[in-house]
Design a protein around this motif. Structure first.
Motif, mmCIF file in Angstrom:
data_model
loop_
_atom_site.group_PDB
_atom_site.id
_atom_site.type_symbol
_atom_site.label_atom_id
_atom_site.label_comp_id
_atom_site.label_asym_id
_atom_site.label_seq_id
_atom_site.Cartn_x
_atom_site.Cartn_y
_atom_site.Cartn_z
ATOM 1 N N ASP A 188 -4.820 4.181 -2.418
ATOM 2 C CA ASP A 188 -5.271 5.097 -1.384
ATOM 3 C C ASP A 188 -6.515 4.489 -0.734
ATOM 4 O O ASP A 188 -6.813 3.310 -0.936
ATOM 5 C CB ASP A 188 -5.548 6.476 -1.978
ATOM 6 N N SER A 189 -7.239 5.286 0.048
ATOM 7 C CA SER A 189 -8.411 4.734 0.744
ATOM 8 C C SER A 189 -9.480 4.254 -0.233
ATOM 9 O O SER A 189 -10.098 3.202 -0.024
ATOM 10 C CB SER A 189 -9.003 5.754 1.723
ATOM 11 N N GLU B 252 0.895 4.327 -5.614
ATOM 12 C CA GLU B 252 0.208 5.618 -5.586
ATOM 13 C C GLU B 252 -1.315 5.472 -5.603
ATOM 14 O O GLU B 252 -2.029 6.195 -4.922
ATOM 15 C CB GLU B 252 0.660 6.447 -6.777
ATOM 16 N N ARG C 258 0.823 -1.209 0.000
ATOM 17 C CA ARG C 258 0.000 0.000 0.000
ATOM 18 C C ARG C 258 0.859 1.261 0.000
ATOM 19 O O ARG C 258 0.559 2.229 -0.690
ATOM 20 C CB ARG C 258 -0.934 -0.023 1.201
#
Length: 70
Positions: free
Chosen positions: A39-40, A36, A32
Motif C-alpha cells: 500500500d502507500s 496486499e 503493487r
C-alpha cells in the motif's frame, strides 16, 4: 543495463522484508496491485529502504513533490 547480482539480491531482500514475503516467493514478479502489503505506506517504506541500502538521497524538491501527492 543489467544490475549486478549482489545489488539485485539486496533489492529482493528489501521487498521480502517489507512485504513480508517468504524466501520462496518470486519477488521479481511482485506487483503493487497483487501484493496486499504494498500500500502507500509499504511503497514509502520500500523507497526509504532502497535509499538507505544504496546511499541514495533525493532532492528536497523531489521529496516535497512526493509528499504533496495523495
Amino acid at each position: 543495463m543489467a544490475m549486478n547480482p549482489e545489488n539485485l539480491e539486496k533489492l529482493r531482500s528489501i521487498f521480502r522484508i517489507i512485504l513480508d514475503l517468504d524466501a520462496s516467493d518470486d519477488v521479481d514478479s511482485a506487483r503493487r496491485i497483487s501484493e496486499e502489503r504494498w500500500d502507500s505506506l509499504g511503497h514509502v517504506s520500500i523507497v526509504a529502504a532502497v535509499e538507505s541500502e544504496f546511499d541514495i538521497q533525493r532532492s528536497e524538491e523531489h521529496t516535497s513533490e512526493l509528499q504533496s501527492r495523495q
